[in-house]
Structures are given as structure tokens and as C-alpha cells.
Design an enzyme around this catalytic site. Sequence first.
Site, PDB file in Angstrom:
ATOM      1  N   MET A 102       0.841  -1.197   0.000  1.00  9.54           N
ATOM      2  CA  MET A 102       0.000   0.000   0.000  1.00  9.54           C
ATOM      3  C   MET A 102       0.882   1.254   0.000  1.00  9.54           C
ATOM      4  O   MET A 102       0.412   2.348   0.341  1.00  9.54           O
ATOM      5  CB  MET A 102      -0.936  -0.006   1.205  1.00  9.54           C
ATOM      6  CG  MET A 102      -1.895  -1.199   1.163  1.00  9.54           C
ATOM      7  SD  MET A 102      -3.421  -0.923   2.042  1.00  9.54           S
ATOM      8  CE  MET A 102      -2.830  -0.707   3.705  1.00  9.54           C
ATOM      9  N   GLY A 134      11.053  -2.726   5.602  1.00  6.59           N
ATOM     10  CA  GLY A 134      10.346  -4.012   5.592  1.00  6.59           C
ATOM     11  C   GLY A 134       9.904  -4.357   4.170  1.00  6.59           C
ATOM     12  O   GLY A 134      10.118  -5.469   3.686  1.00  6.59           O
ATOM     13  N   HIS A 135       9.301  -3.364   3.480  1.00  7.39           N
ATOM     14  CA  HIS A 135       8.908  -3.576   2.087  1.00  7.39           C
ATOM     15  C   HIS A 135      10.139  -3.893   1.230  1.00  7.39           C
ATOM     16  O   HIS A 135      10.093  -4.758   0.360  1.00  7.39           O
ATOM     17  CB  HIS A 135       8.232  -2.319   1.523  1.00  7.39           C
ATOM     18  CG  HIS A 135       6.945  -1.932   2.193  1.00  7.39           C
ATOM     19  ND1 HIS A 135       6.817  -0.776   2.923  1.00  7.39           N
ATOM     20  CD2 HIS A 135       5.737  -2.544   2.243  1.00  7.39           C
ATOM     21  CE1 HIS A 135       5.573  -0.682   3.374  1.00  7.39           C
ATOM     22  NE2 HIS A 135       4.896  -1.748   2.984  1.00  7.39           N
ATOM     23  N   GLN A 191     -10.377  -2.700   1.803  1.00  9.74           N
ATOM     24  CA  GLN A 191      -9.948  -3.392   3.017  1.00  9.74           C
ATOM     25  C   GLN A 191     -10.002  -2.511   4.260  1.00  9.74           C
ATOM     26  O   GLN A 191      -9.611  -2.948   5.341  1.00  9.74           O
ATOM     27  CB  GLN A 191      -8.569  -4.008   2.833  1.00  9.74           C
ATOM     28  CG  GLN A 191      -7.410  -3.031   2.794  1.00  9.74           C
ATOM     29  CD  GLN A 191      -6.122  -3.727   2.405  1.00  9.74           C
ATOM     30  OE1 GLN A 191      -5.977  -4.215   1.291  1.00  9.74           O
ATOM     31  NE2 GLN A 191      -5.167  -3.785   3.331  1.00  9.74           N
ATOM     32  N   GLN A 237       5.550 -11.762   7.057  1.00 16.40           N
ATOM     33  CA  GLN A 237       5.074 -12.469   8.255  1.00 16.40           C
ATOM     34  C   GLN A 237       4.485 -11.483   9.272  1.00 16.40           C
ATOM     35  O   GLN A 237       3.679 -11.855  10.115  1.00 16.40           O
ATOM     36  CB  GLN A 237       6.242 -13.255   8.874  1.00 16.40           C
ATOM     37  CG  GLN A 237       5.926 -14.018  10.150  1.00 16.40           C
ATOM     38  CD  GLN A 237       4.875 -15.094   9.949  1.00 16.40           C
ATOM     39  OE1 GLN A 237       4.712 -15.631   8.849  1.00 16.40           O
ATOM     40  NE2 GLN A 237       4.141 -15.396  10.998  1.00 16.40           N
ATOM     41  N   SER A 266       6.359  -0.482  10.252  1.00 18.58           N
ATOM     42  CA  SER A 266       5.000  -0.371   9.728  1.00 18.58           C
ATOM     43  C   SER A 266       4.800   1.052   9.231  1.00 18.58           C
ATOM     44  O   SER A 266       5.317   2.011   9.817  1.00 18.58           O
ATOM     45  CB  SER A 266       3.983  -0.671  10.840  1.00 18.58           C
ATOM     46  OG  SER A 266       2.702  -0.208  10.454  1.00 18.58           O
ATOM     47  N   ARG A 322       2.300   2.660   9.599  1.00 20.63           N
ATOM     48  CA  ARG A 322       1.515   3.376  10.609  1.00 20.63           C
ATOM     49  C   ARG A 322       2.389   3.914  11.748  1.00 20.63           C
ATOM     50  O   ARG A 322       1.922   4.758  12.517  1.00 20.63           O
ATOM     51  CB  ARG A 322       0.420   2.474  11.180  1.00 20.63           C
ATOM     52  CG  ARG A 322      -0.691   2.192  10.163  1.00 20.63           C
ATOM     53  CD  ARG A 322      -1.869   1.465  10.780  1.00 20.63           C
ATOM     54  NE  ARG A 322      -3.016   1.405   9.877  1.00 20.63           N
ATOM     55  CZ  ARG A 322      -3.317   0.360   9.109  1.00 20.63           C
ATOM     56  NH1 ARG A 322      -2.572  -0.715   9.122  1.00 20.63           N
ATOM     57  NH2 ARG A 322      -4.373   0.401   8.320  1.00 20.63           N
TER      58      ARG A 322
HETATM   59  P1  AMP Z   1       1.444  -2.903   3.485  1.00 19.41           P
HETATM   60  O1  AMP Z   1       2.026  -1.874   2.587  1.00 19.41           O
HETATM   61  O2  AMP Z   1       1.392  -2.512   4.915  1.00 19.41           O
HETATM   62  O3  AMP Z   1       0.143  -3.465   2.967  1.00 19.41           O
HETATM   63  O4  AMP Z   1       2.456  -4.120   3.451  1.00 19.41           O
HETATM   64  C1  AMP Z   1       2.857  -4.698   2.234  1.00 19.41           C
HETATM   65  C2  AMP Z   1       3.596  -5.962   2.530  1.00 19.41           C
HETATM   66  O5  AMP Z   1       4.736  -5.676   3.334  1.00 19.41           O
HETATM   67  C3  AMP Z   1       2.756  -6.981   3.314  1.00 19.41           C
HETATM   68  O6  AMP Z   1       3.007  -8.280   2.785  1.00 19.41           O
HETATM   69  C4  AMP Z   1       3.284  -6.834   4.706  1.00 19.41           C
HETATM   70  O7  AMP Z   1       3.150  -8.016   5.479  1.00 19.41           O
HETATM   71  C5  AMP Z   1       4.738  -6.518   4.452  1.00 19.41           C
HETATM   72  N1  AMP Z   1       5.349  -5.855   5.608  1.00 19.41           N
HETATM   73  C6  AMP Z   1       4.889  -4.772   6.280  1.00 19.41           C
HETATM   74  N2  AMP Z   1       5.689  -4.464   7.313  1.00 19.41           N
HETATM   75  C7  AMP Z   1       6.686  -5.399   7.321  1.00 19.41           C
HETATM   76  C8  AMP Z   1       7.815  -5.656   8.156  1.00 19.41           C
HETATM   77  N3  AMP Z   1       8.106  -4.881   9.199  1.00 19.41           N
HETATM   78  N4  AMP Z   1       8.616  -6.706   7.848  1.00 19.41           N
HETATM   79  C9  AMP Z   1       8.330  -7.502   6.779  1.00 19.41           C
HETATM   80  N5  AMP Z   1       7.287  -7.317   5.958  1.00 19.41           N
HETATM   81  C10 AMP Z   1       6.468  -6.289   6.225  1.00 19.41           C
END
Ligand code: AMP
Length: 280
Positions: free
Chosen positions: A30, A36-37, A61, A148, A185, A187
Amino acid sequence: MQTITSVTEMQTRAENLRGEGRRVALVPTMGALHDGHLSLIRLAAERGDTVVVSIFVNPAQFGPNEDFAHYPRELDADLKKCEAAGVSVVFAPSSEEMYPKGYSTYLAEEAVARPLEGVSRPAHFRGVITVVAKLFNIIRPAVAVFGQKDAQQVAVIKKMARDLHLPVEIVTAPTLRDADGLALSSRNRHLTPAQRQDALSLSQALRRAQAMVAQGEHRTDRLVAEATHILSQHRRVRVIYAALVDRETMEAVREVRAGRTLLVLAAWVDEVRLIDNEIL
Ligand code: AMP
């Protein structure tokens, strides 16, 4: 790197890549990309030879009182990060492109999606798997990488892929944390320094439970009680759930089974809703 906003253009590009014999690896996000991404993008590059990142804040969602309007959006910075990470294609459609006027088809997974996040965010996974299925249909990746960090999300997506015979391999990437333990995150940027300090109690509770298991504690009520105790010592934290569940089914377990049991936590830190988990 190519940035594509139209569904038909993305379909054509993906078809051409497959025609060239490329193994496409998709990383759905998103946006508001953090390390993390980027770790997911690196894993995608190992598992495929052409990485496609989707950036789409999926309205389907978010519940009516959730943070859709306030969710961070920073496409220019995201594109720079993707370019630097060696991404081949960024797919960044508008809401109208993904859900044109009159759109009316949604998917539901009715077991793994029910507990935990499914209780407090009833339409959340309906939105998640609908958009992920749409992305899979548009891009038809050989492999897709999920974090995860969102343990129930990846479990639901794996179940959907299996149930619907989708020809895609789902890969799970480990949770990336800041040096202080806080799971990265998008957030987190809404946290003040004081709130961030309290948010650390989530990873502290997870580490404590892991230490207890390492010392031989396998009783779920003891582990959950200790985790809840740690969270409740912080003034700004309100626990939504703390549970020991099977990592595939998300069903509550009576005993810890090494490598299969997850401690999953969700809490409000004032107005910011955080989730975290660890495999015990
Ligand atoms: P999002 O942009 O929050 O929808 O996350 C996109 C992808 O990145 C999803 O598969 C999440 O699980 C993953 N993700 C988000 N935060 C982390 C993190 N700290 N470590 C690993 N993967 C992450």
C-alpha cells in the site's frame, strides 16, 4: 523502471514478460515504503527474475471508521526507492481503475479469515483477498511475496491460492524490526515519541513469551497472561487480542508446538492500531 497506472497496460506488459520467459515476482504493497517492504523486494528478486511492485491503498480493506483517508501516501518517494532497489515495474493504479463505477464482485475466505483481525475488522480480509486476486489476475506472477508481520493475511492468502488453484507460489518474508524491536509499519509514523515507547511493549511481550518457551513453558494460558501483563503496564496501550494460534489455520491452540504456534498481538496505542506476532 516502468510505472504503470492502467490495468490493460499492466496486463500487456506482464504478458510480454511471460512471453520472454521471465519469472515474474510480485510484491503487493500500500506504499509509504519502508525497509520491511524493501526486504520483501530483495526476497522477490531472489525468487523471480523480474520484480513487479504494486502500490495501491485498497479502499475495500478499510472499514468505515478506519484510517483510509489518513493512510500515508507518498508515491514519488516510493518510486525512487523502487528504482534504487532494482524493481522492473511499479503498478500504481487509481481506485477508479481497480474499482470502476458499478464494481460489485468480492471474494471471501470463510475459515482462516474469521478470528482475530476478522473479529475487529469484519470486511478487512474480503477487501484484501479481492484486491490480491485481482492483482494476481492482472499480473499473473509466478511468485508473490508477503510479510510475516501480517501473519493472518499471509495465511488467508495461502488458503485462497490453494482453494482456488491459483498458479502462484506464495512466499513469506520474515518481519523486519527497528533496532529497538518495533516492527516496521507505515503506521509507525503516526506515533509520537511517547507512544512509540509504549508501542515497544508489543515486541517486549513477544520476546518474553519466546524466552518462557525456551525455558520449557508450554501452557498457553501462562504465556498469554504474561504477554497481556506486559502490555497492560503501559498507559497508552489497550489490548485488542493476545492469542496463541496455529500459523496456518489461525485457530487457538492448547499447547505450543515449536515452529507452528504463533503468538499474535493487536493493540491500540492511543489512536494507532498496531499488530505484531512471533513464531514460538
Ligand atoms: P502494506 O504496505 O502494509 O500493505 O504491506 C505490504 C507488505 O509488506 C505486506 O506483505 C506486509 O506483510 C509486508 N510488511 C509490512 N511491514 C513489514 C515488516 N516490518 N517486515 C516484513 N514485511 C512487512
